[in-house]
Design a protein around this motif. Structure first.
Motif, PDB file in Angstrom:
ATOM      1  N   ASP A   1       0.849  -1.190   0.000  1.00  0.00           N
ATOM      2  CA  ASP A   1       0.000   0.000   0.000  1.00  0.00           C
ATOM      3  C   ASP A   1       0.886   1.242   0.000  1.00  0.00           C
ATOM      4  O   ASP A   1       1.524   1.542   1.005  1.00  0.00           O
ATOM      5  CB  ASP A   1      -0.910  -0.006   1.225  1.00  0.00           C
ATOM      6  CG  ASP A   1      -1.915   1.139   1.208  1.00  0.00           C
ATOM      7  OD1 ASP A   1      -2.131   1.714   0.118  1.00  0.00           O
ATOM      8  OD2 ASP A   1      -2.473   1.450   2.278  1.00  0.00           O
ATOM      9  N   PRO A   2       0.968   1.965  -1.126  1.00  0.00           N
ATOM     10  CA  PRO A   2       0.283   1.687  -2.390  1.00  0.00           C
ATOM     11  C   PRO A   2       0.994   0.589  -3.174  1.00  0.00           C
ATOM     12  O   PRO A   2       2.189   0.356  -2.970  1.00  0.00           O
ATOM     13  CB  PRO A   2       0.371   3.030  -3.123  1.00  0.00           C
ATOM     14  CG  PRO A   2       1.656   3.620  -2.631  1.00  0.00           C
ATOM     15  CD  PRO A   2       1.765   3.210  -1.191  1.00  0.00           C
ATOM     16  N   PRO A   3       0.278  -0.083  -4.081  1.00  0.00           N
ATOM     17  CA  PRO A   3       0.920  -1.136  -4.869  1.00  0.00           C
ATOM     18  C   PRO A   3       1.877  -0.545  -5.896  1.00  0.00           C
ATOM     19  O   PRO A   3       1.676   0.585  -6.360  1.00  0.00           O
ATOM     20  CB  PRO A   3      -0.262  -1.828  -5.554  1.00  0.00           C
ATOM     21  CG  PRO A   3      -1.331  -0.800  -5.598  1.00  0.00           C
ATOM     22  CD  PRO A   3      -1.151   0.055  -4.381  1.00  0.00           C
TER      23      PRO A   3
ATOM     24  N   GLN B   1       3.687  -0.057  -9.611  1.00  0.00           N
ATOM     25  CA  GLN B   1       3.085   0.126 -10.928  1.00  0.00           C
ATOM     26  C   GLN B   1       3.786  -0.757 -11.956  1.00  0.00           C
ATOM     27  O   GLN B   1       5.012  -0.773 -12.043  1.00  0.00           O
ATOM     28  CB  GLN B   1       3.195   1.594 -11.354  1.00  0.00           C
ATOM     29  CG  GLN B   1       2.332   1.970 -12.539  1.00  0.00           C
ATOM     30  CD  GLN B   1       0.909   2.319 -12.134  1.00  0.00           C
ATOM     31  OE1 GLN B   1       0.504   2.070 -11.006  1.00  0.00           O
ATOM     32  NE2 GLN B   1       0.159   2.900 -13.044  1.00  0.00           N
TER      33      GLN B   1
ATOM     34  N   TRP C   1      -0.632  -0.598 -15.067  1.00  0.00           N
ATOM     35  CA  TRP C   1      -1.617  -1.120 -14.128  1.00  0.00           C
ATOM     36  C   TRP C   1      -0.957  -1.345 -12.776  1.00  0.00           C
ATOM     37  O   TRP C   1       0.270  -1.435 -12.667  1.00  0.00           O
ATOM     38  CB  TRP C   1      -2.231  -2.429 -14.626  1.00  0.00           C
ATOM     39  CG  TRP C   1      -1.246  -3.501 -14.993  1.00  0.00           C
ATOM     40  CD1 TRP C   1      -0.685  -4.436 -14.170  1.00  0.00           C
ATOM     41  CD2 TRP C   1      -0.700  -3.751 -16.299  1.00  0.00           C
ATOM     42  NE1 TRP C   1       0.163  -5.250 -14.869  1.00  0.00           N
ATOM     43  CE2 TRP C   1       0.174  -4.857 -16.184  1.00  0.00           C
ATOM     44  CE3 TRP C   1      -0.879  -3.156 -17.551  1.00  0.00           C
ATOM     45  CZ2 TRP C   1       0.877  -5.374 -17.266  1.00  0.00           C
ATOM     46  CZ3 TRP C   1      -0.180  -3.668 -18.631  1.00  0.00           C
ATOM     47  CH2 TRP C   1       0.684  -4.767 -18.486  1.00  0.00           C
ATOM     48  N   GLN C   2      -1.790  -1.422 -11.763  1.00  0.00           N
ATOM     49  CA  GLN C   2      -1.285  -1.706 -10.430  1.00  0.00           C
ATOM     50  C   GLN C   2      -0.871  -3.172 -10.343  1.00  0.00           C
ATOM     51  O   GLN C   2      -1.597  -4.058 -10.798  1.00  0.00           O
ATOM     52  CB  GLN C   2      -2.350  -1.408  -9.374  1.00  0.00           C
ATOM     53  CG  GLN C   2      -2.657   0.064  -9.213  1.00  0.00           C
ATOM     54  CD  GLN C   2      -3.649   0.324  -8.100  1.00  0.00           C
ATOM     55  OE1 GLN C   2      -4.391  -0.559  -7.690  1.00  0.00           O
ATOM     56  NE2 GLN C   2      -3.666   1.552  -7.602  1.00  0.00           N
TER      57      GLN C   2
ATOM     58  N   THR D   1      -1.071  -5.875  -8.624  1.00  0.00           N
ATOM     59  CA  THR D   1      -1.789  -6.609  -7.585  1.00  0.00           C
ATOM     60  C   THR D   1      -2.392  -7.862  -8.210  1.00  0.00           C
ATOM     61  O   THR D   1      -2.920  -7.818  -9.321  1.00  0.00           O
ATOM     62  CB  THR D   1      -2.917  -5.766  -6.966  1.00  0.00           C
ATOM     63  OG1 THR D   1      -3.797  -5.314  -8.013  1.00  0.00           O
ATOM     64  CG2 THR D   1      -2.355  -4.563  -6.237  1.00  0.00           C
TER      65      THR D   1
END
Length: 352
Positions: A264-266, A268, A312-313, A315
């Motif tokens: 958190d945050p992931p 990129q 995109w993230q 995750t």
């Protein structure tokens, strides 16, 4: 804490009595007590309750069964044996997916207009709107409406259990749930968590052709939730491995797409390729590896240059499941040419 931990077994006892006596008021009390007790109980107490609740699910009436299935899933997350809980849950999920097939036509023939948003809290409202037209609700109508409104709960319970590989493999081998989930979906995004997990591969062979360099690779993919994850791991193996040119994903991105805890945050991730089938059609990152067609007995994926920038993230679609992609062999030139010959020319971006 000891006294609070007694609350959950007592709530299960109350549910048993309510079902035996078919006592609706007692049933409501039991569910209220279960909800409160599960939030306060120790993991081992929840784990012990899971099989007991699963044994009661076949007798639990529609309108309450989906809520109980979610509670059983929560018990599994706290350590209950998934194998001891799965059978009754999947039996009821199959019933729901079968019953829901008739709902769109039922709604169109009675209320009409846009289908209601699925929300188990609005079940009574949906039944009331149909009853205003039909004058009453029969058993088949109730089954179809409750299945429609409660489908997100059934999906939630199913995803919890399917996250365990032996359970998932058994359900996939039996096959009926895969067919029912696809038939029930109202578009590509509907029931996505359930459908992608039902199609998840374990040690699935994959042939990858990188069209710009004319090279080809034999890989094996396991527990990959969507094609964002696949794309990222392909870039790691091929670009990061020095097999094709480009910018390799950072180590944190690769770890996030394999097995690292959610950040958190992931981090990129950025696109390195355009994924395509052998016929030239695009394979979207939003899809899953099962979208890759089988050609002459093997899944064949073509990598073209990216037509535009993508990011995109990093995750995993299923954070609770570790995924992997393994490069088993770099194919020789003759093998690569043979696979490349099976590939149609690259296509322009399709209109959507």
């Amino acid at each position: 804490m000891i006294f609070r931990d007694r609350a959950l077994p007592k709530a299960v006892d109350l549910l048993e009595r309510a079902l035996e006596g078919q006592d609706e008021a007692l049933l409501n009390d039991a569910f209220h007590n279960l909800r409160d007790a599960m939030g306060e109980s120790q993991p081992q107490t929840c784990a012990a309750a899971g099989p007991r609740l699963a044994a009661l699910l076949p007798r639990t009436p529609m309108g309450a069964a989906a809520i109980l299935a979610v509670m059983i899933g929560a018990c599994v997350e706290h350590g209950a044996d998934p194998a001891a809980c799965a059978g009754p849950v999947f039996d009821r999920i199959e019933d729901a997916l079968t019953n829901v097939a008739g709902f769109p036509a039922l709604w169109d023939e009675t209320v009409g207009g846009e289908l209601p948003q699925r929300d188990h809290l609005a079940l009574g409202e949906a039944l009331g709107r149909i009853a205003e037209v039909t004058g009453g609700i029969d058993e088949a109508t109730f089954a179809a409406v409750s299945a429609w409104m409660e489908l997100p709960l059934w999906e939630m319970a199913a995803v919890t259990l399917l996250s365990y590989e032996p359970i998932r493999q058994a359900v996939q081998e039996e096959g009926s749930l895969v067919v029912l989930a696809d038939a029930a979906a109202m578009g590509d995004a509907d029931l996505k968590c359930l459908r992608y997990l039902l199609k998840m591969f374990d040690a699935e062979p994959l042939v990858v052709v990188h069209r710009p360099t004319g090279t080809a690779y034999r890989m094996r993919m396991s527990r990959i939730g969507d094609n964002f994850q696949l794309h990222t791991l392909l870039a790691h193996l091929l670009v990061g491995g020095g097999h094709v040119p480009g910018e390799a994903p950072p180590a944190a991105v690769v770890a996030a797409m394999r097995d690292a805890p959610l950040a958190d945050p992931p981090p990129q991730a950025t696109g390195s390729f355009n994924l395509a089938a052998a016929d030239g059609s695009w394979i979207w990152n939003e899809g899953c590896p099962a979208d890759i067609p089988v050609v002459d007995g093997e899944r064949l994926l073509i990598l073209d240059p990216p037509p535009y920038g993508r990011a995109w993230q990093a995750t995993r679609f299923y954070p609770q499941i570790a995924g992997d992609l393994v490069l088993e062999k770099v194919l020789d030139r003759a093998e690569a040419d043979a696979y490349l010959a099976k590939a149609a020319p690259a296509r322009d971006r399709p209109s959507v």
